[in-house]
Design an enzyme around this catalytic site. Structure first.
Site, short mmCIF file in Angstrom:
data_model
loop_
_atom_site.label_atom_id
_atom_site.label_comp_id
_atom_site.label_asym_id
_atom_site.label_seq_id
_atom_site.Cartn_x
_atom_site.Cartn_y
_atom_site.Cartn_z
N CYS A 57 38.45 5.53 28.88
CA CYS A 57 39.40 5.80 29.96
C CYS A 57 39.99 7.21 29.96
O CYS A 57 40.69 7.58 30.89
CB CYS A 57 40.51 4.76 29.98
N CYS A 126 41.13 5.25 11.01
CA CYS A 126 39.70 5.42 10.77
C CYS A 126 38.97 5.09 12.08
O CYS A 126 39.00 3.95 12.53
CB CYS A 126 39.28 4.49 9.64
#
Length: 155
Positions: A57, A126
């Site tokens: 997005c 991560c």
């Protein structure tokens, strides 16, 4: 720079249009909570200044000044662009207890959060490179939802 962005999820038609832009690997990771292989992803060794946005997005998620070498094989950051852009979710998949991180606007899977990062936060976000788009400093941020909220801001 932390500015306000519209966090309204994509409409069903916008979502379908965005899904159509994904390749099979992006679809598996972003929409099916997959993980890419370590040490062979495109953004692991990126040292350029800029902003990492959601591949799906376009929401700004992390800035390069928060990136560090974790030795894990995935791009790692010690803090997000703003906490409002990250959603955390309890994850017990694969026999582990972890905190999954998702884009707060489109709910795409980004990676996981671990409590073993460097100061000042001691957190390690991560990330899958596939979940991110890197925007170099001085470049306009993407406006994948055509809302006009990102285009006024450069990284």
């Amino acid at each position: 720079m932390n500015v306000a962005f519209d966090l309204t999820p994509p409409s069903p038609s916008q979502r379908e249009a965005l899904i159509a832009t994904l390749n099979a690997e992006e679809h598996r990771i972003l929409l099916q909570h997959g993980t890419e292989a370590p040490f062979c992803n495109r953004l692991l060794d990126n040292n350029q200044l800029g902003t990492y946005t959601c591949r799906f997005c376009g929401l700004p998620l992390f800035h390069s000044n928060a990136k560090f070498k974790s030795g894990t094989g995935w791009p790692s950051f010690f803090e997000p662009y703003t906490h409002a852009h990250i959603r955390k979710q309890h994850d017990t998949s694969h026999g582990m207890i972890r905190t999954e991180i998702l884009c707060a606007r489109c709910n795409s899977h980004l990676g996981h959060l671990f409590p073993d990062g460097p100061p000042p936060t001691y957190e390690r976000y991560c990330l899958n490179s596939v979940s991110l788009t890197f925007i170099p400093t001085g470049t306009l941020l993407p406006d994948q939802l055509h809302r006009g909220d990102n285009t006024a801001y450069r990284t």
